[in-house]
Scaffold this motif. Structure first.
Motif, PDB file in Angstrom:
ATOM      1  N   GLN A 221       0.849  -1.190   0.000  1.00  0.00           N
ATOM      2  CA  GLN A 221       0.000   0.000   0.000  1.00  0.00           C
ATOM      3  C   GLN A 221       0.886   1.242   0.000  1.00  0.00           C
ATOM      4  N   ALA A 222       1.133   1.773  -1.178  1.00  0.00           N
ATOM      5  CA  ALA A 222       2.079   2.879  -1.315  1.00  0.00           C
ATOM      6  C   ALA A 222       1.668   4.100  -0.507  1.00  0.00           C
ATOM      7  N   ILE A 223       0.395   4.371  -0.395  1.00  0.00           N
ATOM      8  CA  ILE A 223      -0.067   5.576   0.293  1.00  0.00           C
ATOM      9  C   ILE A 223       0.435   5.633   1.733  1.00  0.00           C
ATOM     10  N   ASP A 224       0.616   4.469   2.356  1.00  0.00           N
ATOM     11  CA  ASP A 224       1.013   4.428   3.762  1.00  0.00           C
ATOM     12  C   ASP A 224       2.419   4.966   4.007  1.00  0.00           C
ATOM     13  N   VAL A 225       3.271   4.932   2.994  1.00  0.00           N
ATOM     14  CA  VAL A 225       4.675   5.258   3.233  1.00  0.00           C
ATOM     15  C   VAL A 225       5.147   6.498   2.485  1.00  0.00           C
ATOM     16  N   LEU A 226       4.266   7.103   1.696  1.00  0.00           N
ATOM     17  CA  LEU A 226       4.696   8.266   0.918  1.00  0.00           C
ATOM     18  C   LEU A 226       4.724   9.522   1.791  1.00  0.00           C
ATOM     19  N   GLY A 227       5.695  10.374   1.522  1.00  0.00           N
ATOM     20  CA  GLY A 227       5.864  11.589   2.310  1.00  0.00           C
ATOM     21  C   GLY A 227       4.920  12.694   1.882  1.00  0.00           C
ATOM     22  N   VAL A 228       4.726  13.658   2.776  1.00  0.00           N
ATOM     23  CA  VAL A 228       3.910  14.840   2.499  1.00  0.00           C
ATOM     24  C   VAL A 228       4.857  15.970   2.106  1.00  0.00           C
ATOM     25  N   ASN A 229       4.746  16.411   0.864  1.00  0.00           N
ATOM     26  CA  ASN A 229       5.641  17.451   0.373  1.00  0.00           C
ATOM     27  C   ASN A 229       4.930  18.689  -0.148  1.00  0.00           C
ATOM     28  N   SER A 230       3.607  18.675  -0.134  1.00  0.00           N
ATOM     29  CA  SER A 230       2.840  19.809  -0.645  1.00  0.00           C
ATOM     30  C   SER A 230       1.517  19.889   0.080  1.00  0.00           C
ATOM     31  N   ARG A 231       0.808  20.992  -0.121  1.00  0.00           N
ATOM     32  CA  ARG A 231      -0.516  21.138   0.500  1.00  0.00           C
ATOM     33  C   ARG A 231      -1.489  20.113  -0.068  1.00  0.00           C
ATOM     34  N   VAL A 232      -1.305  19.733  -1.320  1.00  0.00           N
ATOM     35  CA  VAL A 232      -2.162  18.712  -1.910  1.00  0.00           C
ATOM     36  C   VAL A 232      -1.980  17.392  -1.181  1.00  0.00           C
ATOM     37  N   GLU A 233      -0.723  16.993  -0.971  1.00  0.00           N
ATOM     38  CA  GLU A 233      -0.450  15.741  -0.264  1.00  0.00           C
ATOM     39  C   GLU A 233      -0.850  15.835   1.198  1.00  0.00           C
ATOM     40  N   LEU A 234      -0.782  17.022   1.783  1.00  0.00           N
ATOM     41  CA  LEU A 234      -1.245  17.225   3.157  1.00  0.00           C
ATOM     42  C   LEU A 234      -2.735  16.906   3.256  1.00  0.00           C
ATOM     43  N   ALA A 235      -3.520  17.422   2.311  1.00  0.00           N
ATOM     44  CA  ALA A 235      -4.957  17.157   2.308  1.00  0.00           C
ATOM     45  C   ALA A 235      -5.252  15.683   2.083  1.00  0.00           C
ATOM     46  N   GLN A 236      -4.482  15.043   1.222  1.00  0.00           N
ATOM     47  CA  GLN A 236      -4.680  13.618   0.967  1.00  0.00           C
ATOM     48  C   GLN A 236      -4.386  12.790   2.211  1.00  0.00           C
ATOM     49  N   ALA A 237      -3.324  13.148   2.943  1.00  0.00           N
ATOM     50  CA  ALA A 237      -2.983  12.434   4.173  1.00  0.00           C
ATOM     51  C   ALA A 237      -4.074  12.606   5.217  1.00  0.00           C
ATOM     52  N   HIS A 238      -4.575  13.837   5.354  1.00  0.00           N
ATOM     53  CA  HIS A 238      -5.654  14.097   6.305  1.00  0.00           C
ATOM     54  C   HIS A 238      -6.881  13.256   5.965  1.00  0.00           C
ATOM     55  N   ALA A 239      -7.253  13.226   4.695  1.00  0.00           N
ATOM     56  CA  ALA A 239      -8.435  12.470   4.279  1.00  0.00           C
ATOM     57  C   ALA A 239      -8.256  10.975   4.547  1.00  0.00           C
ATOM     58  N   THR A 240      -7.044  10.469   4.355  1.00  0.00           N
ATOM     59  CA  THR A 240      -6.789   9.049   4.601  1.00  0.00           C
ATOM     60  C   THR A 240      -6.929   8.709   6.078  1.00  0.00           C
ATOM     61  N   LEU A 241      -6.368   9.539   6.955  1.00  0.00           N
ATOM     62  CA  LEU A 241      -6.497   9.286   8.395  1.00  0.00           C
ATOM     63  C   LEU A 241      -7.938   9.450   8.851  1.00  0.00           C
ATOM     64  N   GLN A 242      -8.639  10.414   8.288  1.00  0.00           N
ATOM     65  CA  GLN A 242     -10.055  10.594   8.591  1.00  0.00           C
ATOM     66  C   GLN A 242     -10.839   9.335   8.202  1.00  0.00           C
ATOM     67  N   GLN A 243     -10.561   8.829   7.017  1.00  0.00           N
ATOM     68  CA  GLN A 243     -11.241   7.627   6.538  1.00  0.00           C
ATOM     69  C   GLN A 243     -10.957   6.428   7.439  1.00  0.00           C
ATOM     70  N   ARG A 244      -9.701   6.269   7.851  1.00  0.00           N
ATOM     71  CA  ARG A 244      -9.344   5.148   8.735  1.00  0.00           C
ATOM     72  C   ARG A 244     -10.111   5.229  10.046  1.00  0.00           C
TER      73      ARG A 244
END
Length: 337
Positions: A221-244
């Motif tokens: 699961q690549a999403i679990d290990v990818l770094g946050v480098n932009s505001r776009v990726e920040l929002a994606q990380a937040h949404a993933t943790l929210q979903q979990r």
């Protein structure tokens, strides 16, 4: 015999792609600085102690670490990831293994790290690195493997040939190494690369030259290990943790009518048979009893709701206790202050 593990979290960088005055690891993801998620994963994987490498805005980063039993280590000059790890040598004294993590990977899970640790010990490896496969590998170090799939080296994007850049298996930036090997190898790493830095990735080639066992643990699961480098990726990380988190609550008996628009803080327990409508935000240690109904677009912060409470649509409640069976009318604005 259990082996002692020291953790090193790399958190010294500025994160220029975030377009922010704030240090990257301090940006919040799902109610807390992203570095907190990384530290909690390490603690959950039985890491005995952690050193956090700080540099940019070190005072602010150290202040954010106050709730954790960690050792801040200052990297005075940003001379590369290998140099950052070398700075923590004293903090890792006495450990058998060293787990290296990036402070900008808030989606990493404790169970993922534990699986990697188990593989390292089972294979009696000297060095294990985590990899994953992505559709668009641009910007990541590529994994160079032989015909048997054994890792030979990691090549960074800026140093890779055209053929190497086509490789989709990437370095996730998470390593587990025998402590003695790690710091001895890092002292052999030079700066003959496009960045003029001490690359942590060079320890893979050094281990192979020494005949040491190098393993990779490829996370599916690549999403679990990818770094946050932009505001776009920040929002994606937040949404993933929210979903979990929302999924966890649903599995305990809470109904979400619109999970994608419903945000519940990790410090907010909710009783079974409660129904949450869309656009709801619950935070600040709010406690909700059983069989409650929170209608659309409500905000609850620091509240305590007994069983069977209904909160009407578009209400904003900051603090206060609501006894069992209370009906809060729509459009209610209430503060306990």
């Amino acid at each position: 015999m259990p082996r002692s593990i020291a953790g090193i979290v790399l958190a010294a960088g500025k994160g220029t792609r975030m377009k922010s005055e704030r240090a990257k690891v301090l940006h919040e993801v799902f109610f807390r600085p992203m570095v907190h998620h990384v530290l909690e994963a390490a603690i959950g994987a039985s890491v005995d102690r952690c050193a956090v490498i700080v540099g940019h805005q070190r005072e602010a980063v150290c202040a954010a670490l106050a709730g954790f039993n960690v050792t801040p280590v200052v990297q005075e000059e940003q001379l590369g990831t290998g140099h950052a790890v070398l700075c923590a040598e004293q903090a890792c004294a006495g450990a058998d293994l060293v787990l290296i993590l990036c402070g900008d990977t808030p989606l990493i899970r404790a169970e993922t790290l534990q699986a990697m640790l188990d593989t390292h010990c089972r294979q009696q490896a000297t060095l294990t690195l985590m990899t994953t496969v992505v559709e668009e590998p641009f910007g990541y170090g590529r994994i160079l493997a032989d015909a048997q799939g054994m890792v030979q080296a990691i090549v960074e994007e800026k140093d890779a040939t055209g053929e190497q850049r086509a490789i989709r298996e990437i370095n996730a930036g998470i390593y587990l190494a025998d402590r003695n090997f790690l710091f001895t190898a890092l002292r052999q790493v030079g700066t003959d690369n496009s960045q003029g830095e001490v690359y942590l990735t060079d320890i893979v080639a050094i281990a192979n030259r020494q005949g040491a066992r190098v393993e990779k643990w490829c996370h599916p699961q690549a999403i679990d290990v990818l770094g946050v480098n932009s505001r776009v990726e920040l929002a994606q990380a937040h949404a993933t943790l929210q979903q979990r988190h929302n999924r966890t609550l649903m599995l305990t008996g809470v109904t979400f009518e619109a999970p994608a628009t419903t945000l519940v803080g990790p410090d907010c327990p909710i009783g079974g048979d409660t129904v949450l409508h869309g656009g709801v935000r619950i935070e600040g240690g709010t406690v909700i009893g059983r069989a409650c109904r929170i209608e659309a677009n409500c905000v609850l912060r620091g509240c305590r709701l007994g069983d069977g409470v209904t909160v009407g649509a578009n209400s904003v409640l900051h603090g206060g206790d609501f006894s069992a069976g209370t009906i809060v009318p729509p459009l209610t604005a209430r503060s306990a202050d």
